[in-house]
Every structure is written in C-alpha cells, then in structure tokens.
Design a protein around this motif. Structure first.
Motif, PDB file in Angstrom:
ATOM      1  N   ALA A 136     -13.162  -7.612   6.642  1.00  0.00           N
ATOM      2  CA  ALA A 136     -12.216  -8.573   7.189  1.00  0.00           C
ATOM      3  C   ALA A 136     -11.125  -7.838   7.956  1.00  0.00           C
ATOM      4  O   ALA A 136     -10.833  -6.669   7.687  1.00  0.00           O
ATOM      5  N   ALA A 137     -10.528  -8.509   8.915  1.00  0.00           N
ATOM      6  CA  ALA A 137      -9.427  -7.929   9.673  1.00  0.00           C
ATOM      7  C   ALA A 137      -8.202  -7.805   8.767  1.00  0.00           C
ATOM      8  O   ALA A 137      -8.039  -8.557   7.818  1.00  0.00           O
ATOM      9  N   LEU A 138      -7.345  -6.852   9.092  1.00  0.00           N
ATOM     10  CA  LEU A 138      -6.140  -6.630   8.288  1.00  0.00           C
ATOM     11  C   LEU A 138      -5.136  -7.748   8.533  1.00  0.00           C
ATOM     12  O   LEU A 138      -4.959  -8.206   9.656  1.00  0.00           O
ATOM     13  N   ASP A 139      -4.450  -8.144   7.472  1.00  0.00           N
ATOM     14  CA  ASP A 139      -3.409  -9.137   7.647  1.00  0.00           C
ATOM     15  C   ASP A 139      -2.143  -8.451   8.158  1.00  0.00           C
ATOM     16  O   ASP A 139      -1.954  -7.254   7.973  1.00  0.00           O
ATOM     17  N   PRO A 140      -1.272  -9.196   8.828  1.00  0.00           N
ATOM     18  CA  PRO A 140      -0.083  -8.583   9.439  1.00  0.00           C
ATOM     19  C   PRO A 140       0.870  -7.943   8.434  1.00  0.00           C
ATOM     20  O   PRO A 140       1.518  -6.952   8.755  1.00  0.00           O
TER      21      PRO A 140
ATOM     22  N   TRP B 141      -0.160   5.252  19.105  1.00  0.00           N
ATOM     23  CA  TRP B 141      -1.111   4.185  18.864  1.00  0.00           C
ATOM     24  C   TRP B 141      -2.048   4.639  17.757  1.00  0.00           C
ATOM     25  O   TRP B 141      -2.637   5.725  17.839  1.00  0.00           O
ATOM     26  N   VAL B 142      -2.168   3.828  16.731  1.00  0.00           N
ATOM     27  CA  VAL B 142      -2.998   4.176  15.581  1.00  0.00           C
ATOM     28  C   VAL B 142      -4.020   3.077  15.325  1.00  0.00           C
ATOM     29  O   VAL B 142      -3.849   1.934  15.735  1.00  0.00           O
ATOM     30  N   GLU B 143      -5.067   3.476  14.631  1.00  0.00           N
ATOM     31  CA  GLU B 143      -6.086   2.529  14.189  1.00  0.00           C
ATOM     32  C   GLU B 143      -6.112   2.580  12.677  1.00  0.00           C
ATOM     33  O   GLU B 143      -6.181   3.653  12.080  1.00  0.00           O
ATOM     34  N   ILE B 144      -6.050   1.420  12.051  1.00  0.00           N
ATOM     35  CA  ILE B 144      -6.009   1.328  10.593  1.00  0.00           C
ATOM     36  C   ILE B 144      -7.281   0.644  10.121  1.00  0.00           C
ATOM     37  O   ILE B 144      -7.607  -0.445  10.583  1.00  0.00           O
ATOM     38  N   ASN B 145      -7.971   1.308   9.219  1.00  0.00           N
ATOM     39  CA  ASN B 145      -9.210   0.765   8.660  1.00  0.00           C
ATOM     40  C   ASN B 145      -9.162   0.860   7.139  1.00  0.00           C
ATOM     41  O   ASN B 145      -8.548   1.777   6.593  1.00  0.00           O
ATOM     42  N   PRO B 146      -9.820  -0.062   6.452  1.00  0.00           N
ATOM     43  CA  PRO B 146      -9.946   0.088   4.998  1.00  0.00           C
ATOM     44  C   PRO B 146     -10.722   1.360   4.681  1.00  0.00           C
ATOM     45  O   PRO B 146     -11.719   1.674   5.339  1.00  0.00           O
ATOM     46  N   TYR B 147     -10.220   2.101   3.705  1.00  0.00           N
ATOM     47  CA  TYR B 147     -10.846   3.374   3.342  1.00  0.00           C
ATOM     48  C   TYR B 147     -12.002   3.131   2.383  1.00  0.00           C
ATOM     49  O   TYR B 147     -11.876   2.391   1.409  1.00  0.00           O
TER      50      TYR B 147
END
Length: 167
Positions: A89-93, A158-164
């Motif tokens: 799922a996409a990250l919530d704000p 600029w960063v990219e955040i993903n669940p680990y």
C-alpha cells in the motif's frame, strides 16, 4: 392473573422497532461523517505542526547566518512517489511527515556548512541516510536518496521511502 393478548401490540412494536433501527442507523452515519471530518482536520494539523517546526528552525538558522551567503541555511526534504509494488500500500501522509522530520533532525549538522564543500558533505549525507531504516508506528521504512541540490543556500534532497522488508 391474565396476560393481555400480544396481537394487540404487534403493530406498535413493529413501528417502534423500525424507529429504533432508524435512530441507530442515523447515529452510525453521523458518527462516520464526524470522524471523517475530524480525520481531515487532524491530518491538516499534523502537516501544519511540521511546517511550523521547520519554519522555526529556518528562522533561527537565517538569523545565525544572515551575513554569510555561502552556507547552507535551509534544508528541504521532498519525497518522490515510490513505485507501489503488488500487495504494498502507498504510505499515508502522517507516516511520511514523521519520517521526514526524523531525517531533518539527522541532517541538522549540514546547516551552516559551506556550499562549496558539498561534495564531501553530500557523500557524508549519502553514507548516513541512504538505506537507513526509520521506525514509525512499529513499522520499518527504508530511505533512498535520489537527488541532492544546493542552490542559494538551500539544500534540497529528494528521497524515496519504501516499507523495509527483511531478507
């Protein structure tokens, strides 16, 4: 002692049951609408709190380094939309804002450094942050730095955040 026959009260009990069910359904609908509105208000509040904290830090830095034009005075972090994989799922704000606030505190030593030494500082920031794992709400998120840019005293990352995912 005689009990009155129930068929006399059947219509009254049906009408009162429908009335009570209508009251329950109305209360559920009102509660859902109220909580949706409250959730939007809470998200806006969280966003504004993060902005206020960032502006306070920027004001202190600008006051401190107002006579020098070749230092990093502001740090702005932006998130890129990561590619959503199957089942993810996409990250919530709110989670994104918490991770960004933690990253800003990790990057705080970069403020006040010379812009001309960004090559060594950039390498240091990449070593510190690239692939770093942040824990927010009992979940782990990995951060990947995409781009770093310094212009007019503002360091933009600029960063990219993903669940680990542990392998």
């Amino acid at each position: 002692m005689r009990i009155p026959p129930f068929h006399r009260y059947r219509r009254f009990s049906q009408i009162s049951a429908v009335f009570v069910l209508g009251m329950v359904a109305g209360a559920v609908a009102y509660n859902a609408i109220f909580h949706m509105g409250y959730n939007v208000l809470w998200l806006n509040n969280q966003d504004l709190r993060v902005q206020i904290e960032q502006y306070r830090k920027d004001i202190l830095t600008l006051k401190k380094y107002n006579n020098t034009s070749t230092v990093i005075r502001e740090i702005k972090l932006r998130t890129e939309d990561s590619k959503v994989k199957d089942g993810a799922a996409a990250l919530d704000p709110v989670t994104t804002k918490e991770i960004i606030s933690k990253m800003v505190s990790d990057l705080e030593p970069m403020r006040g450094r010379s812009m001309f030494e960004i090559d060594t500082d950039g390498k240091l920031a990449r070593l510190l942050l690239d692939g770093k794992i942040y824990i927010v709400r009992e979940k782990e998120y990995a951060v990947k730095i995409r781009t770093m840019l310094v212009m007019e005293g503002v360091l933009q990352i600029w960063v990219e955040i993903n669940p680990y995912k542990r392998s």
